[in-house]
Design an enzyme around this catalytic site. Structure first.
Site, PDB file in Angstrom:
ATOM      1  N   ASN A   9       0.861  -1.182   0.000  1.00 34.62           N
ATOM      2  CA  ASN A   9       0.000   0.000   0.000  1.00 34.62           C
ATOM      3  C   ASN A   9       0.902   1.237   0.000  1.00 34.62           C
ATOM      4  OD1 ASN A   9      -1.797   2.047   0.508  1.00 34.62           O
ATOM      5  ND2 ASN A   9      -2.325   1.377   2.584  1.00 34.62           N
ATOM      6  N   LYS A  11       0.102   4.272  -0.274  1.00 36.93           N
ATOM      7  CA  LYS A  11      -0.552   5.463   0.288  1.00 36.93           C
ATOM      8  C   LYS A  11      -0.299   6.683  -0.623  1.00 36.93           C
ATOM      9  CE  LYS A  11      -0.226   3.281   4.740  1.00 36.93           C
ATOM     10  NZ  LYS A  11      -0.133   3.375   6.183  1.00 36.93           N
ATOM     11  N   HIS A  97      -9.461   1.123   4.821  1.00 38.31           N
ATOM     12  CA  HIS A  97      -8.195   1.340   5.526  1.00 38.31           C
ATOM     13  C   HIS A  97      -8.441   2.289   6.698  1.00 38.31           C
ATOM     14  CE1 HIS A  97      -4.159   2.641   6.493  1.00 38.31           C
ATOM     15  NE2 HIS A  97      -3.745   1.508   5.933  1.00 38.31           N
ATOM     16  N   GLU A  99      -6.914   4.735   7.769  1.00 39.22           N
ATOM     17  CA  GLU A  99      -6.734   6.169   7.464  1.00 39.22           C
ATOM     18  C   GLU A  99      -7.986   6.725   6.774  1.00 39.22           C
ATOM     19  OE1 GLU A  99      -2.989   5.630   5.464  1.00 39.22           O
ATOM     20  OE2 GLU A  99      -2.132   5.037   7.399  1.00 39.22           O
ATOM     21  N   GLU A 169      -5.404  -4.928  10.548  1.00 40.28           N
ATOM     22  CA  GLU A 169      -4.386  -3.904  10.757  1.00 40.28           C
ATOM     23  C   GLU A 169      -4.667  -3.158  12.062  1.00 40.28           C
ATOM     24  OE1 GLU A 169      -2.454  -2.742   6.784  1.00 40.28           O
ATOM     25  OE2 GLU A 169      -4.191  -1.472   7.065  1.00 40.28           O
ATOM     26  N   GLY A 175       2.436   2.346  10.756  1.00 38.63           N
ATOM     27  CA  GLY A 175       3.369   3.454  10.592  1.00 38.63           C
ATOM     28  C   GLY A 175       4.058   3.867  11.880  1.00 38.63           C
ATOM     29  N   SER A 215       3.474  -1.978  10.387  1.00 41.94           N
ATOM     30  CA  SER A 215       4.926  -2.030  10.633  1.00 41.94           C
ATOM     31  C   SER A 215       5.540  -3.393  10.321  1.00 41.94           C
ATOM     32  CB  SER A 215       5.247  -1.612  12.073  1.00 41.94           C
ATOM     33  OG  SER A 215       4.836  -0.272  12.294  1.00 41.94           O
TER      34      SER A 215
HETATM   35  P1  PGA Z   1       2.850   0.369   7.613  1.00 34.38           P
HETATM   36  O1  PGA Z   1       1.374   0.532   7.019  1.00 34.38           O
HETATM   37  O2  PGA Z   1       3.400  -0.919   7.058  1.00 34.38           O
HETATM   38  O3  PGA Z   1       3.615   1.570   7.154  1.00 34.38           O
HETATM   39  O4  PGA Z   1       2.709   0.300   9.102  1.00 34.38           O
HETATM   40  C1  PGA Z   1       0.542  -0.569   6.819  1.00 34.38           C
HETATM   41  C2  PGA Z   1      -0.775  -0.117   6.232  1.00 34.38           C
HETATM   42  O5  PGA Z   1      -1.277   0.943   6.618  1.00 34.38           O
HETATM   43  O6  PGA Z   1      -1.347  -0.807   5.368  1.00 34.38           O
END
Ligand code: PGA
Length: 252
Positions: A9, A11, A97, A99, A169, A175, A215
């Site tokens: 992803n 983003k 997601h 976000e 997640e 992140g 992460s």
């Molecule tokens: P990250 O994000 O690997 O940077 O923690 C994962 C995601 O949001 O899909």
């Protein structure tokens, strides 16, 4: 049979030019070989999809959008419909997601509409769920995930649900550099599979791919993926470096 999947992803990262470079680098590495029964997906921004579909081997590196509209067409300025996504050559779409839920107010009701419309347009939804830290600390994480999944997905028919990919997640791991432990991931994945078993039966529960996200990186992917109910990962930060992403793919 259940598929292993590693999905990147991106983003809101990479200009078109940068995105082409990254996708071509991933394509080149993946052509050196991947573990058996493992699909590779990248989810760049919308505007990259059509161009990347021309430049990479989408038989080996499949394309996903990061979102889609909850409406089929019409006066929805700035939105991108599932049919438009599909017309680029993308086969998947990330839905829900954290976000999107957090910054754009996407509710389970909206995500239900998006999921149904994505399926109608021959896109495979990668449906995200997961609790925030306060919910885990209050030991509400199972309940939260159950509500997210059952409200958005459990009205689908067996045939429709059989196409869904779920990504667990935990929001506190996204992140942040803090990863769920392999035990925490396995526990939640097994719980999600048990919910699917109750609603749709053993075969569909056995076959559904459940990804871990948050992460995930080359140094911890192997341990996470070795759990019986963790079928791969949805990778954010580490998917922006072709070598790291490929190392994660190879860690099965
Ligand atoms: P990250 O994000 O690997 O940077 O923690 C994962 C995601 O949001 O899909």
């Amino acid at each position: 049979m259940r598929k292993n999947i590693v999905a990147g992803n991106w983003k809101m990262n990479k200009t078109l030019e940068e995105g082409i470079k990254l996708a071509e680098a991933v394509d080149k590495l993946v052509s050196q070989g991947t573990p058996e029964n493992t699909d590779v997906i990248i989810a760049p921004p919308f505007i990259h999809l059509a161009e990347l579909a021309k430049r990479i081997d989408t038989g080996k590196v499949k394309l996903s959008a990061q979102n889609c509209a909850a409406e089929a067409a019409g006066a929805y300025t700035g939105e991108v419909s599932p049919a438009m996504v599909r017309s680029t050559g993308a086969e998947y779409v990330i839905i829900g997601h954290s976000e999107r839920r957090q910054y754009y107010g996407e509710t389970d009701a909206i995500l239900k509409k998006k999921t149904e419309l994505a399926l109608e347009n021959d896109l495979t939804p990668i449906f995200c769920c997961g609790e925030v830290l306060e919910e885990r600390n209050a030991k509400q994480h199972f309940e939260v995930v159950k509500t997210q999944i059952s409200d958005a997905l459990f009205l689908l028919s067996e045939e429709e649900f059989g196409k869904i990919i779920i990504a667990y997640e935990p929001v506190w791991a996204i992140g942040t550099g803090v990863t769920a432990t392999p035990e925490q991931a396995q526990e939640m994945h097994a719980y999600i599979r048990s919910l699917v078993n109750k609603r749709y039966g053993k075969q569909i529960a056995e076959d559904i791919t459940i990804l871990y996200g948050g992460s995930c990186k080359p140094s911890n992917a192997g341990e996470l993926f070795s759990n019986p109910d963790v079928d791969g990962g949805l990778i954010g930060g580490a998917s922006l470096k072709a070598d790291d992403f490929y190392a994660i793919i190879r860690s099965f």
